[in-house]
Design an enzyme around this catalytic site. Structure first.
Site, PDB file in Angstrom:
ATOM      1  N   HIS A 252     -28.002 -39.281 -14.084  1.00  0.00           N
ATOM      2  CA  HIS A 252     -26.458 -39.322 -13.774  1.00  0.00           C
ATOM      3  C   HIS A 252     -26.093 -40.931 -13.379  1.00  0.00           C
ATOM      4  O   HIS A 252     -25.201 -41.665 -13.908  1.00  0.00           O
ATOM      5  CB  HIS A 252     -26.067 -38.428 -12.435  1.00  0.00           C
ATOM      6  CG  HIS A 252     -26.357 -37.030 -12.537  1.00  0.00           C
ATOM      7  ND1 HIS A 252     -25.619 -36.277 -13.135  1.00  0.00           N
ATOM      8  CD2 HIS A 252     -27.098 -36.143 -12.028  1.00  0.00           C
ATOM      9  CE1 HIS A 252     -25.791 -35.094 -12.964  1.00  0.00           C
ATOM     10  NE2 HIS A 252     -26.822 -34.869 -12.518  1.00  0.00           N
TER      11      HIS A 252
HETATM   12  O1  RIB Z   1     -23.809 -35.419  -8.727  1.00  0.00           O
HETATM   13  C1  RIB Z   1     -25.044 -36.320  -9.082  1.00  0.00           C
HETATM   14  C2  RIB Z   1     -24.890 -37.500  -8.177  1.00  0.00           C
HETATM   15  O2  RIB Z   1     -25.322 -36.817  -6.716  1.00  0.00           O
HETATM   16  C3  RIB Z   1     -25.812 -38.515  -8.325  1.00  0.00           C
HETATM   17  O3  RIB Z   1     -25.439 -39.791  -7.734  1.00  0.00           O
HETATM   18  C4  RIB Z   1     -27.191 -38.009  -7.507  1.00  0.00           C
HETATM   19  O4  RIB Z   1     -27.861 -39.310  -7.053  1.00  0.00           O
HETATM   20  C5  RIB Z   1     -26.416 -37.444  -6.278  1.00  0.00           C
HETATM   21  O5  RIB Z   1     -26.102 -38.306  -5.359  1.00  0.00           O
END
Ligand code: RIB
Ligand code: CA
Length: 328
Positions: A252
């Site tokens: 992500h």
């Molecule tokens: O949904 C994914 C996000 O939430 C990413 O930034 C992960 O590190 C969590 O913080």
């Protein structure tokens, strides 16, 4: 000329990989790292930034400033279940052959000023030049906007990992973790009029580093960063292998950094997006106006939203920067 960036982060395993990508990409000049509560407490997030920095040989490191220790309204609910109690896969369980810790406690030297004064200082020094990459809940950004909206106007761009536009959420059926953790903050950012580039689950779910690639292609390299990838992802993979056919780490946050390195990785579409804060079932939902009607009949776009990604090219970039010998 490298792009000046500030990375706001809640490390978190994928945040740690994103920080490494940013610090190892010559296209970016990381001017500062600011921390925010989210995956872990802000103190643990700050410690984890220094654990990541200590993997890198060269100094000077960018200044690291501690930010918000709780969301604007919510109580903090961390993601320790996914990232481990320490936020990086419980690294204290790893030893060197002589039984000393493979990841000793880092020297923790946060900047004397907090996240927002450091952010303002850099925006004043480099008006219009800074890309602010937000990898966690948007609490720091919202507090900065509330404190001095005029100074925040100096930001060149805000790239934020967050939201779920045309896909289910990951914390509730409709909400993504960063937005859900602090929906009030997210609404302030989305309504700020600042130049937003949104990297939602719609695209981040398409960039995954499989356990197979980690163990068969990255671990054999025997590099310090390769070993960190193996060790920091193992806890999450132990969880995912019980629920996924192909256990993998979803990148992500690295993708949000990747956009700053190479904007052509994503196809971005101007959209109107706002954040639901009232709904009993929909709090934290990012609501986009996707109606197929004439532009003048719907809300004016307030963000550029990633709709598709060149996942293979991103994964190659990620591996080329973190584990040079392993990219295909
Ligand atoms: O949904 C994914 C996000 O939430 C990413 O930034 C992960 O590190 C969590 O913080
Ligand atoms: Ca994060």
């Amino acid at each position: 000329m490298p792009i000046r960036v500030i990375i706001d982060t809640d490390p978190g395993v994928d945040d740690a990989l994103a920080l490494l990508l940013g610090l190892l990409s010559p296209e970016l000049q990381v001017e500062a790292i600011t921390t925010v509560c989210g995956n872990v407490s802000v103190d643990m997030a700050t410690r984890n930034v220094f654990r990541v920095l200590s993997l890198l040989a060269e100094k000077p490191w960018p200044p690291v400033a501690r930010g918000a220790d709780r969301p604007l309204k919510n109580e903090l609910k961390t993601a320790a279940a996914v990232h481990g109690e320490d936020g990086l896969g419980n690294l204290e369980r790893y030893q060197l052959p002589d039984s000393s810790p493979r990841y000793p406690d880092p020297e923790i030297l946060p900047a004397p000023q907090g996240a927002i004064p450091l952010l303002f200082n850099l925006l004043d020094r480099f008006p219009g030049e800074i890309s602010l990459i937000a990898l966690g809940p948007l609490t720091n950004l919202a507090q900065a906007i509330l404190r001095d909206p005029g100074r925040m106007q100096q930001v060149g761009e805000i790239i934020l990992m967050g939201g779920a536009i045309g896909v289910p959420g990951n914390v509730t059926p409709v909400a993504e973790f960063n937005i859900y953790t602090d929906p009030e903050a997210a609404q302030i950012v989305f309504r700020s009029g600042l130049p937003l580039t949104v990297v939602p689950l719609d695209v981040t779910r398409q960039v995954r580093l499989t356990r197979k690639a980690i163990l068969e292609e990255i671990q054999p390299l025997g590099t310090r960063i390769g070993q960190f990838i193996v060790d920091s992802t193992a806890y999450s993979l132990e969880l995912f292998e019980r629920i996924e056919e192909i256990p993998a780490i979803t990148l992500h946050d690295p993708l949000a950094v990747g956009v700053a390195v190479d904007p052509s990785l994503l196809n971005l579409k101007p959209l109107f997006v706002d954040v639901e804060i009232q709904g009993e079932m929909t709090r934290g939902m990012t609501v986009a106006d996707l109606r197929p009607i004439a532009a003048d009949l719907k809300a004016k776009p307030n963000a550029r939203v990633a709709r598709t990604v060149d996942g293979k090219r991103f994964l190659n970039l990620f591996r080329e920067r973190l584990c040079p010998e392993s990219s295909s």
